[in-house]
Design an enzyme around this catalytic site. Sequence first.
Site, mmCIF file in Angstrom:
data_model
loop_
_atom_site.group_PDB
_atom_site.id
_atom_site.type_symbol
_atom_site.label_atom_id
_atom_site.label_comp_id
_atom_site.label_asym_id
_atom_site.label_seq_id
_atom_site.Cartn_x
_atom_site.Cartn_y
_atom_site.Cartn_z
ATOM 1 N N THR A 97 92.242 22.831 80.099
ATOM 2 C CA THR A 97 93.537 22.169 79.972
ATOM 3 C C THR A 97 93.585 21.164 78.825
ATOM 4 O O THR A 97 92.562 20.589 78.437
ATOM 5 C CB THR A 97 93.860 21.429 81.291
ATOM 6 N N TYR A 121 92.340 14.643 87.265
ATOM 7 C CA TYR A 121 92.505 16.077 87.030
ATOM 8 C C TYR A 121 91.820 16.494 85.737
ATOM 9 O O TYR A 121 91.019 17.440 85.709
ATOM 10 C CB TYR A 121 93.996 16.435 86.967
ATOM 11 N N LYS A 125 88.428 18.982 85.258
ATOM 12 C CA LYS A 125 88.436 20.201 84.446
ATOM 13 C C LYS A 125 87.416 20.115 83.314
ATOM 14 O O LYS A 125 86.778 21.115 82.964
ATOM 15 C CB LYS A 125 89.838 20.434 83.877
ATOM 16 N N TRP A 146 101.022 22.960 78.176
ATOM 17 C CA TRP A 146 101.950 22.870 79.307
ATOM 18 C C TRP A 146 102.399 24.285 79.654
ATOM 19 O O TRP A 146 103.227 24.873 78.963
ATOM 20 C CB TRP A 146 103.163 22.028 78.931
#
Length: 257
Positions: A97, A121, A125, A146
Amino acid sequence: MLASAMIPRLRAKGFDVAAADRNSSEGVYAVDVTDLDGVLDTITRNQPDWIFHLAAETDVDYCEQDPDHAFRVNTIGTENVALACRQAGARMLYISTSAVFPGDKPGPYTEFDEPKPANTYGMSKLKGEEAVRSLLNEYFIVRAGWMIGGWEIDKKFVFKIVQQIKEGNTELKAVSDKFGSPTFTADFAANAVDLFETGRYGLYHLTNRGTGSRYDIARKIVEFMGVQDQVSVTAIDSSEFPLPAPRADSEMLDNYH
């Protein structure tokens, strides 16, 4: 959300795909990535050449409120899949991400910028990336922007804005001080499949071209739906939408590699 675009793309290119999810359904194995024995059992039964690890806890605020859950799923779960890859001799594609970055760079982040996540988060990741690197030699780590797609499976920003318009809302508000790289799941899937076929392993950013804020996206949705004469979009500061997890000011990515 992503698998709904990825699996048809793989099958169209002639790959035999074994699909897995948290719950079993017709043609889908039930696999909990936090259960190493379960992961190993599924991999042993299927003997894949490739494992595409798309599973993740992507609720940023829930991750902030329950860090143990975030790290169990996004870090230990990824480590379990990487261990299964190593045991089966399979290669791995791991979806990471843009949230691994701190958000203070004026331009888009490249694969050579130093990660420093702004929230739990992103850290969970990033630790997943580290697990893949430490356990495997043949892998792709692909950072997405996104993500947009999957429609009712998605239920994120684009879906919510479209639903508000369909429900008759004529005044929308959207944050204008956070920026990212909107990426359509179908485009991501097509390019990720092309990428893994190159055999050029490593870390990649994979986003659609262009960057913008949620406000920019909301305005485009209104334009695409042809309702700009009926629906107004007001730009607001993120401080007006207080949330449990801090967000980076920028998650813009450049597909540099």
